[in-house]
Design a protein around this motif. Structure first.
Motif, short mmCIF file in Angstrom:
data_model
loop_
_atom_site.label_atom_id
_atom_site.label_comp_id
_atom_site.label_asym_id
_atom_site.label_seq_id
_atom_site.Cartn_x
_atom_site.Cartn_y
_atom_site.Cartn_z
N PRO A 52 5.43 -7.58 7.05
CA PRO A 52 6.51 -7.10 6.19
C PRO A 52 7.88 -7.28 6.85
O PRO A 52 8.00 -7.25 8.07
N THR A 53 8.87 -7.47 6.01
CA THR A 53 10.24 -7.57 6.49
C THR A 53 10.75 -6.17 6.85
O THR A 53 10.12 -5.17 6.51
N ALA A 54 11.89 -6.11 7.50
CA ALA A 54 12.49 -4.82 7.85
C ALA A 54 12.74 -4.00 6.58
O ALA A 54 12.49 -2.78 6.55
N ALA A 55 13.20 -4.64 5.52
CA ALA A 55 13.46 -3.94 4.27
C ALA A 55 12.17 -3.41 3.66
O ALA A 55 12.13 -2.28 3.16
N GLU A 84 11.21 0.51 3.08
CA GLU A 84 10.78 0.97 1.76
C GLU A 84 9.45 1.72 1.86
O GLU A 84 9.27 2.77 1.26
N ARG A 85 8.54 1.19 2.65
CA ARG A 85 7.23 1.85 2.85
C ARG A 85 7.41 3.20 3.54
O ARG A 85 6.77 4.19 3.17
N LEU A 86 8.28 3.26 4.55
CA LEU A 86 8.52 4.51 5.26
C LEU A 86 9.07 5.57 4.30
O LEU A 86 8.63 6.72 4.30
#
Length: 94
Positions: free
Chosen positions: A39-42, A46-48
């Protein structure tokens, strides 16, 4: 589907080709699968945020992001303890 070319070292290409062959896919399909796993940082952010919302709903307490950030790293501690036990069982130093 549009495609593109990427340049990698010959050794990397050969490694990717071997991995792809072992999995029965093309190098392109392998690279797509590998990229999809990262996953990308974004996407991580979003998941966090989504995970924190679930925790807030489950425990029924409104915690701020700052409070989450200050909380103990329970999962990290579990991984650390498990790794220490594995090393002890193998008789290796930490």
């Amino acid at each position: 589907m549009a495609s593109t070319t990427i340049q990698v070292r010959r050794e990397t290409r050969d490694h990717l080709a071997e991995l792809a062959r072992e999995r029965g896919v093309s190098i392109g399909q392998l690279v797509e699968a590998l990229a999809a796993e990262q996953p990308t940082a974004a996407q991580r952010a979003e998941r966090l945020a989504a995970d924190r919302e679930v925790v807030r709903r489950v425990i029924g307490v409104e915690l701020t992001d700052e409070e989450f950030d200050q909380a103990p790293d329970v999962l990290g501690n579990i991984y650390r303890i498990a790794a220490e036990k594995v090393r002890a069982a193998r008789g290796t130093a930490a």
